[in-house]
Scaffold this active site. Structure first.
Site, PDB file in Angstrom:
ATOM      1  N   TYR B 130       0.838  -1.197   0.000  1.00 34.32           N
ATOM      2  CA  TYR B 130       0.000   0.000   0.000  1.00 34.32           C
ATOM      3  C   TYR B 130       0.874   1.248   0.000  1.00 34.32           C
ATOM      4  O   TYR B 130       1.820   1.348   0.799  1.00 34.32           O
ATOM      5  CB  TYR B 130      -0.928   0.023   1.225  1.00 34.32           C
ATOM      6  CG  TYR B 130      -1.915   1.158   1.107  1.00 34.32           C
ATOM      7  CD1 TYR B 130      -3.120   0.967   0.437  1.00 34.32           C
ATOM      8  CD2 TYR B 130      -1.626   2.422   1.590  1.00 34.32           C
ATOM      9  CE1 TYR B 130      -4.016   2.016   0.267  1.00 34.32           C
ATOM     10  CE2 TYR B 130      -2.508   3.475   1.420  1.00 34.32           C
ATOM     11  CZ  TYR B 130      -3.700   3.269   0.760  1.00 34.32           C
ATOM     12  OH  TYR B 130      -4.574   4.298   0.578  1.00 34.32           O
ATOM     13  N   GLN B 191     -10.809   0.264   0.785  1.00 32.07           N
ATOM     14  CA  GLN B 191     -11.221  -0.546  -0.363  1.00 32.07           C
ATOM     15  C   GLN B 191     -10.021  -1.231  -1.018  1.00 32.07           C
ATOM     16  O   GLN B 191     -10.130  -2.374  -1.487  1.00 32.07           O
ATOM     17  CB  GLN B 191     -12.022   0.285  -1.384  1.00 32.07           C
ATOM     18  CG  GLN B 191     -11.325   1.522  -1.943  1.00 32.07           C
ATOM     19  CD  GLN B 191     -11.579   2.764  -1.087  1.00 32.07           C
ATOM     20  OE1 GLN B 191     -11.892   2.657   0.103  1.00 32.07           O
ATOM     21  NE2 GLN B 191     -11.420   3.938  -1.685  1.00 32.07           N
ATOM     22  N   ASN B 214      -3.287   5.848   6.137  1.00 29.63           N
ATOM     23  CA  ASN B 214      -3.994   6.654   7.129  1.00 29.63           C
ATOM     24  C   ASN B 214      -4.805   5.766   8.083  1.00 29.63           C
ATOM     25  O   ASN B 214      -4.684   4.537   8.060  1.00 29.63           O
ATOM     26  CB  ASN B 214      -4.895   7.685   6.432  1.00 29.63           C
ATOM     27  CG  ASN B 214      -5.999   7.016   5.600  1.00 29.63           C
ATOM     28  OD1 ASN B 214      -6.306   5.844   5.793  1.00 29.63           O
ATOM     29  ND2 ASN B 214      -6.564   7.766   4.678  1.00 29.63           N
ATOM     30  N   SER B 237       6.527   8.558  14.425  1.00 33.74           N
ATOM     31  CA  SER B 237       7.959   8.322  14.342  1.00 33.74           C
ATOM     32  C   SER B 237       8.705   8.899  15.543  1.00 33.74           C
ATOM     33  O   SER B 237       8.213   9.813  16.195  1.00 33.74           O
ATOM     34  CB  SER B 237       8.427   9.003  13.057  1.00 33.74           C
ATOM     35  OG  SER B 237       9.564   8.416  12.552  1.00 33.74           O
ATOM     36  N   GLN B 259      13.122  14.483  12.246  1.00 32.10           N
ATOM     37  CA  GLN B 259      12.082  13.608  12.775  1.00 32.10           C
ATOM     38  C   GLN B 259      10.795  14.387  13.014  1.00 32.10           C
ATOM     39  O   GLN B 259       9.714  13.965  12.629  1.00 32.10           O
ATOM     40  CB  GLN B 259      12.569  12.975  14.091  1.00 32.10           C
ATOM     41  CG  GLN B 259      11.913  11.653  14.383  1.00 32.10           C
ATOM     42  CD  GLN B 259      12.141  10.676  13.256  1.00 32.10           C
ATOM     43  OE1 GLN B 259      13.181  10.679  12.607  1.00 32.10           O
ATOM     44  NE2 GLN B 259      11.140   9.874  12.968  1.00 32.10           N
ATOM     45  N   HIS B 262       8.088  15.194  10.286  1.00 32.77           N
ATOM     46  CA  HIS B 262       7.209  14.151   9.742  1.00 32.77           C
ATOM     47  C   HIS B 262       5.765  14.340  10.179  1.00 32.77           C
ATOM     48  O   HIS B 262       4.840  14.072   9.417  1.00 32.77           O
ATOM     49  CB  HIS B 262       7.662  12.763  10.215  1.00 32.77           C
ATOM     50  CG  HIS B 262       8.657  12.137   9.309  1.00 32.77           C
ATOM     51  ND1 HIS B 262       8.370  11.796   8.020  1.00 32.77           N
ATOM     52  CD2 HIS B 262       9.947  11.773   9.505  1.00 32.77           C
ATOM     53  CE1 HIS B 262       9.434  11.254   7.447  1.00 32.77           C
ATOM     54  NE2 HIS B 262      10.406  11.229   8.325  1.00 32.77           N
ATOM     55  N   GLU B 327      12.770   4.216  17.739  1.00 30.51           N
ATOM     56  CA  GLU B 327      12.805   3.762  16.356  1.00 30.51           C
ATOM     57  C   GLU B 327      14.186   4.066  15.742  1.00 30.51           C
ATOM     58  O   GLU B 327      14.810   3.197  15.158  1.00 30.51           O
ATOM     59  CB  GLU B 327      11.699   4.520  15.602  1.00 30.51           C
ATOM     60  CG  GLU B 327      11.503   4.090  14.177  1.00 30.51           C
ATOM     61  CD  GLU B 327      10.510   5.000  13.456  1.00 30.51           C
ATOM     62  OE1 GLU B 327      10.123   6.058  14.017  1.00 30.51           O
ATOM     63  OE2 GLU B 327      10.138   4.662  12.325  1.00 30.51           O
ATOM     64  N   HIS B 328      14.640   5.305  15.899  1.00 32.17           N
ATOM     65  CA  HIS B 328      15.948   5.733  15.387  1.00 32.17           C
ATOM     66  C   HIS B 328      16.820   6.179  16.549  1.00 32.17           C
ATOM     67  O   HIS B 328      16.347   6.905  17.425  1.00 32.17           O
ATOM     68  CB  HIS B 328      15.814   6.922  14.436  1.00 32.17           C
ATOM     69  CG  HIS B 328      14.831   6.732  13.330  1.00 32.17           C
ATOM     70  ND1 HIS B 328      13.547   7.236  13.389  1.00 32.17           N
ATOM     71  CD2 HIS B 328      14.940   6.100  12.141  1.00 32.17           C
ATOM     72  CE1 HIS B 328      12.908   6.921  12.268  1.00 32.17           C
ATOM     73  NE2 HIS B 328      13.719   6.231  11.495  1.00 32.17           N
ATOM     74  N   ASP B 361      17.025   7.056   5.931  1.00 30.65           N
ATOM     75  CA  ASP B 361      15.694   7.135   5.324  1.00 30.65           C
ATOM     76  C   ASP B 361      15.744   6.854   3.825  1.00 30.65           C
ATOM     77  O   ASP B 361      14.741   6.457   3.237  1.00 30.65           O
ATOM     78  CB  ASP B 361      15.094   8.541   5.516  1.00 30.65           C
ATOM     79  CG  ASP B 361      14.558   8.720   6.920  1.00 30.65           C
ATOM     80  OD1 ASP B 361      14.249   7.705   7.561  1.00 30.65           O
ATOM     81  OD2 ASP B 361      14.461   9.877   7.364  1.00 30.65           O
ATOM     82  N   GLU B 415      -0.691 -36.251  28.843  1.00 27.90           N
ATOM     83  CA  GLU B 415      -1.571 -35.154  28.419  1.00 27.90           C
ATOM     84  C   GLU B 415      -2.957 -35.676  28.019  1.00 27.90           C
ATOM     85  O   GLU B 415      -3.759 -34.925  27.460  1.00 27.90           O
ATOM     86  CB  GLU B 415      -0.927 -34.372  27.267  1.00 27.90           C
ATOM     87  CG  GLU B 415       0.356 -33.649  27.701  1.00 27.90           C
ATOM     88  CD  GLU B 415       0.963 -32.761  26.608  1.00 27.90           C
ATOM     89  OE1 GLU B 415       0.450 -32.765  25.477  1.00 27.90           O
ATOM     90  OE2 GLU B 415       1.958 -32.066  26.910  1.00 27.90           O
ATOM     91  N   HIS B 420      -2.759 -39.642  19.916  1.00 29.95           N
ATOM     92  CA  HIS B 420      -1.359 -39.261  19.714  1.00 29.95           C
ATOM     93  C   HIS B 420      -0.450 -40.450  20.049  1.00 29.95           C
ATOM     94  O   HIS B 420       0.421 -40.833  19.273  1.00 29.95           O
ATOM     95  CB  HIS B 420      -0.973 -38.088  20.621  1.00 29.95           C
ATOM     96  CG  HIS B 420      -1.441 -36.750  20.144  1.00 29.95           C
ATOM     97  ND1 HIS B 420      -2.762 -36.399  20.103  1.00 29.95           N
ATOM     98  CD2 HIS B 420      -0.752 -35.666  19.696  1.00 29.95           C
ATOM     99  CE1 HIS B 420      -2.869 -35.148  19.648  1.00 29.95           C
ATOM    100  NE2 HIS B 420      -1.662 -34.687  19.400  1.00 29.95           N
TER     101      HIS B 420
END
Lengths: 436, 436
Positions: B130, B191, B214, B237, B259, B262, B327-328, B361, B415, B420
């Protein structure tokens, strides 16, 4: 009667699609109850755990008795019969040996631009293992969850299991000890998951929670995901057996039933090149269903979700198996390797007639926590990697920055991220200054 | 004003905990709308896609125009300026070279019991990527998602991106071509996710969906998870920069802002051993915030979520970074390697003063899809492994079954899983029969 299909049927595609699409998931309405428990544990900590455990397990805990003491564990373990303890030890040793080979390697190299690149794997700091109580309390699952975490190098491994009326399965405690679990809590249900995810006065929070559980446990795990890692939420179990006509019908029947006896929603499917063999297996299943202990569960599973599919050749069998993407796949043919090489979607494969799936549940070595509900198309069984995480590494030299920095600047500009570009530009500007 | 902290403050622990706990997640109420779209696409296929796209993107598609033709893609790509195309190619080459090293190895061995054990990795069959439209349409993200899938060996790679009023970012199409994407659909929102998960007359379903989106896209991905695999749902981020006093304040300010620009919910944190340097960086940030294009977003992020933390030494900095699990992570010190070795929770590390995060990046090589919101404690950035799955293999010989089968039987009995045990017992019985 199980579903009887043959690729010779005119409507085979539609029947097979219906078999694939038939949903076997439970859809219990537990969300609201779980939300309440999570919020209560988050707000009141130990007190909430103690209250919930009184309600659900009918025992009165204190902060001091939330966890088993070493002495309590040893006393329980002393009750395990020698044969069972030995079998569990053999299983633990074999599972550890298999998973030790999964440890990933770090990497570090310098590329042609002079950039130093690589990655480093680290174990997670703390992991919590959920173990159901009652009849679903499987010591083998303790080994399968905790040993990979130990092999990964997880520093703190805790386990939590409900002890209804104070009862615990001693084999589960022995398995925990063999697998290196540090602490065992007398907690079950959503409250146990909440304790592991949020922490309380007496229970330190963990980084990841794994292990099977009922609908409440599954819903709680889904809720806390993000705050902590979780393993997959397992659906009902399934097996596909591909067998030619030269097999023993009773062996194959037992293999199918060893899946069916787990759960009325489990699914056992035989794919065979020999319609007469298929009938013989159906008869053998019916025979065994007269006597085995869990015949009600296994019978319901076989009747509602079982299937026998006749195919023209093993090539066709491979295509169908790939579409089913089963959790377990047995290849009961004389030459299983070439057949295996043509199948890509399966959690675990069991090759040849001497490898019943039950071997993999206990002592084979590979993990028995496997992708269910066709998710073997995009996921794998539990492994050492599930208890580690990777940090990528990059180090530029001035020369490397000169070589690749301008391209980063160009792309930053094309994405309208000015500060990104400037952070590169400012450094390049220094490099382009005349030497003092 | 960002948060100003120092480990010398008496209430440092409480302040730091508040910083860690402050939630930055958006909680849009989109579930109902998404459910409706998913159900519609499932029921009506292409027709639902066409209706939703008319509504959201104001274009009239047909089954024939859901996907771009090769000619349409080439015509768009021809509009890309040479410098940008070259930069994207350099990025693609470097990302591919890095990820090629991640290809895992299969394993096969015979253990002392004579059991043949191992595993095999396979690429997923089909993957959908996506790509958001509008200002969040990042060609670099196309490379970061699609190149690992291609390296893994995924057979069919498709991409889907909304084209509001018919507009598409040509760089995104070039990135798709460079990464080996087979088909690009003119679809966005829930969709698009529905089409990839369920399939329609014109869109074949995939095994896994990755890529940012989004709130609608994120909710749709959550809903279809299980039916298909998904990547992590990324939160806002974040970056942590550990810098000693011998750095250029403006460089560090730009790294923090790259950063912050963003997203107003992004978080930029400086940890420094030098309080005066911290003040100089704060001034430099304020300066840059007067001029950079995205000053409103970056300013809001810095004001609401930014932080400057003064510590006594780098050891203390490492402990805090591990708790933040960013993250970074930039290590702007003269000797970054020993510091890096003491930090375990970070998605990506950038070592030394010449490695601004922006390099990672775009052109560094490592993936820029990384764990956010402290999830680096238990998860890793996107890699080739995320587009593969592992099948475990086990093959018993009669001798191996004799050696380990009895232990499996014992555990099955413990068990209460009789079938088994019988599946093993039936085979062992044959082995124990006298030779004919």
């Amino acid at each position: 009667m199980p579903h009887i299909l043959s690729t010779s049927q005119d409507d085979f595609e539609a029947r097979f699609a219906a078999l694939l699409e038939s949903t076997r998931e439970e859809d219990a309405d537990v969300e609201a109850a779980v939300d309440e428990i999570l919020a209560d544990v988050r707000a009141r900590g130990d007190a909430a755990l103690i209250d919930a455990t009184r309600r659900h397990d009918r025992i009165e805990l204190t902060a001091a008795t939330l966890a088993f003491t070493t002495e309590e564990i040893e006393a329980e373990i002393a009750r395990v019969p020698v044969a069972e303890a030995d079998a569990l030890r053999l299983a633990a040793d074999r599972i550890r040996a298999y998973h030790l080979r999964q440890l990933p390697e770090d990497a570090n190299w310098t590329d042609e631009a002079g950039a130093r690149l690589g990655w480093r794997w680290n174990a997670m700091g703390a992991v919590g293992l959920y173990v159901p109580g009652g009849t679903a309390s499987y010591p083998s699952s303790v080994l399968m969850n905790a040993i990979p975490a130990g092999v990964a190098g997880v520093e703190r491994m805790v386990m939590t299991t409900p002890t209804p009326d104070g009862k615990v399965n001693p084999l589960v405690l022995l398995a925990a000890k063999l697998a290196g679990v540090d602490t065992v809590y007398r907690l079950g249900g959503a409250q146990a998951i909440a304790a592991l995810a949020y922490g309380t006065e007496s229970v330190a929070r963990v980084d990841k929670i794994t292990g099977p559980g009922n609908a409440y446990v599954a819903a709680a795990k889904r809720r806390v995901f993000g705050r902590v890692g979780i393993d997959m939420i397992a659906g009902p179990s399934e097996i596909v057996v591909i067998a030619d006509g030269s097999n023993e019908p009773d062996w194959i029947a037992l293999d199918l039933l060893s899946q069916a006896e787990h759960d009325a929603k489990a699914q056992a499917i035989l794919i065979t090149t020999d319609p007469l063999f298929g009938e013989a297996v159906a008869d053998a299943v019916a025979d065994r269903l007269r006597t085995i202990e869990r015949r009600e569960i296994a019978g319901a599973s076989w009747r509602d979700h079982g299937a026998i599919i006749t195919v023209h050749d093993l090539g066709e069998a491979a295509v169908l198996a790939d579409q089913i993407a089963p959790e377990h796949l047995e290849l009961c043919v004389d030459e299983p390797e070439p057949l295996a090489a043509n199948i890509f979607n399966a959690g675990a494969m069991f090759l040849g007639k001497w490898t019943p799936e039950a071997i993999g549940d206990y002592v084979g070595g590979p993990n028995h926590v496997l992708p269910t509900s066709r998710s073997a198309r995009f996921s794998s069984g539990l492994s050492v990697l599930d208890f580690m995480k990777r940090t990528t590494l990059a180090k530029m030299t001035p020369g490397a920055l000169k070589a690749i920095g301008p391209a980063a600047e160009t792309l930053a500009r094309s994405e309208s991220l000015e500060a990104h570009g400037l952070s590169v530009r400012a450094r390049l500007a220094r490099l382009n200054e005349p030497a003092p």
